[in-house]
Design an enzyme around this catalytic site. Sequence first.
Site, PDB file in Angstrom:
ATOM      1  N   SER A   9      92.279  91.301  92.600  1.00  0.00           N
ATOM      2  CA  SER A   9      93.281  92.008  93.398  1.00  0.00           C
ATOM      3  C   SER A   9      93.392  93.446  92.939  1.00  0.00           C
ATOM      4  O   SER A   9      93.713  93.730  91.786  1.00  0.00           O
ATOM      5  CB  SER A   9      94.644  91.331  93.260  1.00  0.00           C
ATOM      6  N   HIS A  34      90.359  91.386  96.890  1.00  0.00           N
ATOM      7  CA  HIS A  34      91.661  90.975  97.437  1.00  0.00           C
ATOM      8  C   HIS A  34      92.546  92.210  97.609  1.00  0.00           C
ATOM      9  O   HIS A  34      92.853  92.908  96.636  1.00  0.00           O
ATOM     10  CB  HIS A  34      92.300  89.965  96.484  1.00  0.00           C
ATOM     11  N   ASP A  36      96.143  93.626  98.817  1.00  0.00           N
ATOM     12  CA  ASP A  36      97.529  93.203  99.051  1.00  0.00           C
ATOM     13  C   ASP A  36      98.286  94.233  99.866  1.00  0.00           C
ATOM     14  O   ASP A  36      98.558  95.336  99.388  1.00  0.00           O
ATOM     15  CB  ASP A  36      98.231  92.993  97.704  1.00  0.00           C
ATOM     16  N   MET A  38     101.724  95.205 101.614  1.00  0.00           N
ATOM     17  CA  MET A  38     103.159  94.872 101.581  1.00  0.00           C
ATOM     18  C   MET A  38     103.966  95.904 102.380  1.00  0.00           C
ATOM     19  O   MET A  38     103.685  97.100 102.294  1.00  0.00           O
ATOM     20  CB  MET A  38     103.661  94.887 100.131  1.00  0.00           C
ATOM     21  N   HIS A  67      95.336  90.298 102.319  1.00  0.00           N
ATOM     22  CA  HIS A  67      96.540  89.457 102.229  1.00  0.00           C
ATOM     23  C   HIS A  67      97.726  90.245 102.779  1.00  0.00           C
ATOM     24  O   HIS A  67      98.236  91.154 102.122  1.00  0.00           O
ATOM     25  CB  HIS A  67      96.740  89.082 100.751  1.00  0.00           C
ATOM     26  N   MET A  69     101.376  90.771 103.541  1.00  0.00           N
ATOM     27  CA  MET A  69     102.756  90.379 103.239  1.00  0.00           C
ATOM     28  C   MET A  69     103.656  91.256 104.089  1.00  0.00           C
ATOM     29  O   MET A  69     104.366  92.138 103.597  1.00  0.00           O
ATOM     30  CB  MET A  69     103.020  90.541 101.731  1.00  0.00           C
ATOM     31  N   MET A 138     100.422  80.666  97.219  1.00  0.00           N
ATOM     32  CA  MET A 138     101.025  81.607  96.263  1.00  0.00           C
ATOM     33  C   MET A 138     101.505  80.825  95.042  1.00  0.00           C
ATOM     34  O   MET A 138     102.292  79.885  95.158  1.00  0.00           O
ATOM     35  CB  MET A 138     102.216  82.336  96.893  1.00  0.00           C
ATOM     36  N   ASP A 176      96.769  82.482  94.350  1.00  0.00           N
ATOM     37  CA  ASP A 176      97.132  83.884  94.107  1.00  0.00           C
ATOM     38  C   ASP A 176      98.389  83.980  93.249  1.00  0.00           C
ATOM     39  O   ASP A 176      99.475  83.593  93.684  1.00  0.00           O
ATOM     40  CB  ASP A 176      97.351  84.566  95.465  1.00  0.00           C
TER      41      ASP A 176
HETATM   42  C1  DX5 Z   1     101.352  89.316  94.602  1.00  0.00           C
HETATM   43  C2  DX5 Z   1      99.970  89.529  95.145  1.00  0.00           C
HETATM   44  C3  DX5 Z   1      98.891  89.177  94.201  1.00  0.00           C
HETATM   45  C4  DX5 Z   1      98.881  89.963  92.924  1.00  0.00           C
HETATM   46  C5  DX5 Z   1      98.432  89.011  91.854  1.00  0.00           C
HETATM   47  O1  DX5 Z   1     102.257  89.411  95.622  1.00  0.00           O
HETATM   48  O2  DX5 Z   1      99.781  88.765  96.314  1.00  0.00           O
HETATM   49  O3  DX5 Z   1      97.618  89.235  94.828  1.00  0.00           O
HETATM   50  O4  DX5 Z   1      98.034  91.083  92.930  1.00  0.00           O
HETATM   51  O5  DX5 Z   1      98.569  89.633  90.635  1.00  0.00           O
HETATM   52  P1  DX5 Z   1      98.455  88.845  89.260  1.00  0.00           P
HETATM   53  O6  DX5 Z   1      97.050  88.298  89.205  1.00  0.00           O
HETATM   54  O7  DX5 Z   1      98.718  89.916  88.254  1.00  0.00           O
HETATM   55  O8  DX5 Z   1      99.487  87.775  89.272  1.00  0.00           O
HETATM   56 ZN    ZN Z   2      97.704  88.652  97.118  1.00  0.00          ZN
END
Ligand code: DX5
Ligand code: ZN
Length: 217
Positions: A9, A34, A36, A38, A67, A69, A138, A176
Amino acid sequence: MENRIISPSLLAADFTNLQSEIEMLNKSDADWLHLDIMDGVFVPNITFGMPVIKQMRKHSDKIFDVHLMIVNPDRFVEDFAKAGADILVVHYEACTHLHRTIQLIKQHGMKAGVSLNPHTPVSVLSEVLADLDVVLIMSVNPGFGGQKFIENTYSKIKELAELKKVKGSNAIIEIDGGVNTEILPKLEKAGAQAFVAGSFVFNSSNPIETITDLKNC
Ligand code: DX5
Ligand code: ZN
């Protein structure tokens, strides 16, 4: 394991040096990247969007595992396809018409994934599981990297693996949050195939080696 998928990620990467971070990942054993996304509404944090993915796309041929969110992701499915997403993962909790969203993602030539928050049971996917390419479980509450892994994840993976058999689904089970070399083999044993790791990779002194470790642990 031969077909284990590692998806680092970028959330934990150095955003001021994204190009070199991506070039590092290109050289690594990472299978997917990956990303993310948000929106500050679905989760209490904001990251980046389509323009950044579009720029990143120029620097990597790896699979972009995006991903989302964000609330009402249907609005942006086409934009994420154009930006270069290969897999588009939406949250079950953010989609009123999940079946429609999944079809929309596929119509735009992407693999379709659905993510479940820690409190959401896997049974809610029973009627769409056969249509899915990825289920992202998650193992932390979404919004931030570096959080503690939630132990209940193992039983969710087992339950999902059973449900997949019943429904004739080939969906990849991806995990994740809080993944490291100690936890990964246990997740895999429970039935998971793909693994996201953010802080474990980028906070290590040698991310390339760490990714190899995740691939082989
Ligand atoms: C959190 C993200 C993850 C995050 C994971 O909301 O969806 O992808 O980057 O990070 P670690 O591996 O540090 O938990
Ligand atoms: Zn993620």
